[in-house]
Design a protein around this motif. Structure first.
Motif, PDB file in Angstrom:
ATOM      1  N   ALA A  13      10.835  10.544   7.591  1.00 46.89           N
ATOM      2  CA  ALA A  13       9.970  10.634   6.408  1.00 46.89           C
ATOM      3  C   ALA A  13       8.818   9.641   6.507  1.00 46.89           C
ATOM      4  N   ALA A  17       4.775  10.528   6.849  1.00 47.02           N
ATOM      5  CA  ALA A  17       3.750   9.978   5.957  1.00 47.02           C
ATOM      6  C   ALA A  17       2.639   9.309   6.766  1.00 47.02           C
ATOM      7  N   SER A  20       0.563  12.010   8.573  1.00 39.78           N
ATOM      8  CA  SER A  20      -0.297  12.693   7.611  1.00 39.78           C
ATOM      9  C   SER A  20      -1.522  11.837   7.278  1.00 39.78           C
ATOM     10  N   SER A  21      -1.317  10.511   7.162  1.00 36.59           N
ATOM     11  CA  SER A  21      -2.440   9.611   6.881  1.00 36.59           C
ATOM     12  C   SER A  21      -3.430   9.557   8.044  1.00 36.59           C
ATOM     13  N   GLN A  26       0.555  17.998   7.206  1.00 35.09           N
ATOM     14  CA  GLN A  26       1.941  17.714   6.872  1.00 35.09           C
ATOM     15  C   GLN A  26       2.865  18.864   7.261  1.00 35.09           C
TER      16      GLN A  26
END
Length: 336
Positions: A13, A17, A20-21, A26
């Motif tokens: 997870a 994250a 994705s940043s 995603q």
């Protein structure tokens, strides 16, 4: 990499994250992880370790040449490493913290090993990992930089390494390593880890609560025992699936019977460790499909049959879900 290896859902997870940043969609990250979003939302759920490996593969493919490990290490929260980080946080000294970190790091990464070596006033925290992850380099840079950051954080910023050691060649400008780690980095060193003055190990951890540490250690020991039991069942189920996949007789009732369990008890036991028979079968098919599609001597329809799909279109649909592309496109890309 063992099929039974498990990690807390907080690990993939956190990497999702971060990815994705960095601009990776995603949905692509979730597809690579192969874990449902609702499972990832529960940080203490157990998920396959292979999800982490697949995520790093995707990030390295989408963001080649980027300092992913050093960048992630600067923002990774202690919650991602769960109870292991909290045990370090509440140890009375770095020496004590490193000892328990080494004991329990298998909870966050089943292939990570940390040992402490001391010679002539110098201490080396040595890391070991599986060859495929070592070859990736970026995950190793993340682990070493994160450990240096946590130690500095818990000692009030007063503990800087003498140097960081990496087996791989330098991948990024030296200044990036020094900024992320707080010390120069040496490459192709024959070892991986951090070097400190030995006296740093006995420095008190700022704000540590020994009673909290003792509670966390007891809880971590219970988690390790439960993890060993869970991994055993997970590995046994996957072994049975792999044995029967080529024969096309993979059914949950038959697998349960071969393990001396009822179908319902197997369902409950797999749910308790954060997985299911369907998820195990899907992962087994995925791994075998990626291997078989690379073989030009096998027709795609034949591969669908070998994986137990009654209709090729069902195989094509699953393959696109796993990889974001069709089996034919995947084969052509690997043949270039």
């Amino acid at each position: 990499m063992s099929d039974g290896d498990l990690v807390f859902a907080s690990m993939p997870a956190g990497l999702i994250a971060f990815g994705s940043s960095c601009g990776v969609p995603q949905e692509d990250l979730l597809r690579a992880a192969g874990v449902a979003p609702e499972v990832l939302a529960a940080p203490d759920e157990l998920v396959p370790y292979a999800s982490l490996f697949s995520l790093w593969e995707l990030l390295l493919q989408r963001l080649p040449g980027e300092p992913l490990g050093l960048r992630y290490a600067r923002c990774i929260p202690v919650s991602v490493v769960g109870i292991v980080g909290h045990v370090l946080r509440h140890s009375e000294t770095v020496r004590q913290g490193v000892d328990v970190y080494g004991r329990f790091c298998r909870l966050m990464d089943p292939h990570l090993r940390i040992t402490l070596e001391e010679h002539g006033g110098v201490a080396r925290l040595a890391l070991e990992h599986e060859p495929r992850v070592v070859a990736m380099a970026e995950p190793i840079e993340m682990m070493i930089a994160t450990l240096a950051r946590f130690i500095a954080l818990y000692l009030g910023g007063s503990a800087r390494p003498i140097e960081a050691l990496f087996r791989h060649p330098r991948r990024h400008p030296p200044s990036l390593y020094e900024e992320a780690i707080g010390a120069p980095a040496r490459f192709e060193a024959g070892a991986m880890g951090l070097v400190y003055e030995a006296r740093v190990l006995d420095a008190p951890v700022v704000g540590a609560d020994p009673s909290v540490r003792d509670y966390l250690v007891r809880h971590a020991e219970q988690l390790l025992a439960a993890r060993a039991s869970a991994a055993t069942l997970d590995a046994r189920v996957r072994a049975r699936i792999d044995e029967r996949l080529d024969r096309g007789d993979v059914d949950q009732e038959g697998i349960a019977r071969s393990l001396g369990m009822s179908t319902r008890s197997l369902q409950r036991a797999l749910k308790d460790i954060g997985t299911s028979f369907t998820a195990q079968l899907d992962e087994a098919r995925r791994e075998k499909a990626l291997d078989l599609v690379r073989r030009p001597d096998l027709a795609l329809q034949e591969i669908a049959f070998l994986l137990g799909y009654g209709e090729p279109r069902h195989f094509y649909r699953s393959f696109r879900r796993w990889t974001g592309t069709t089996p034919g496109e995947y084969r052509r890309a690997r043949a270039r």
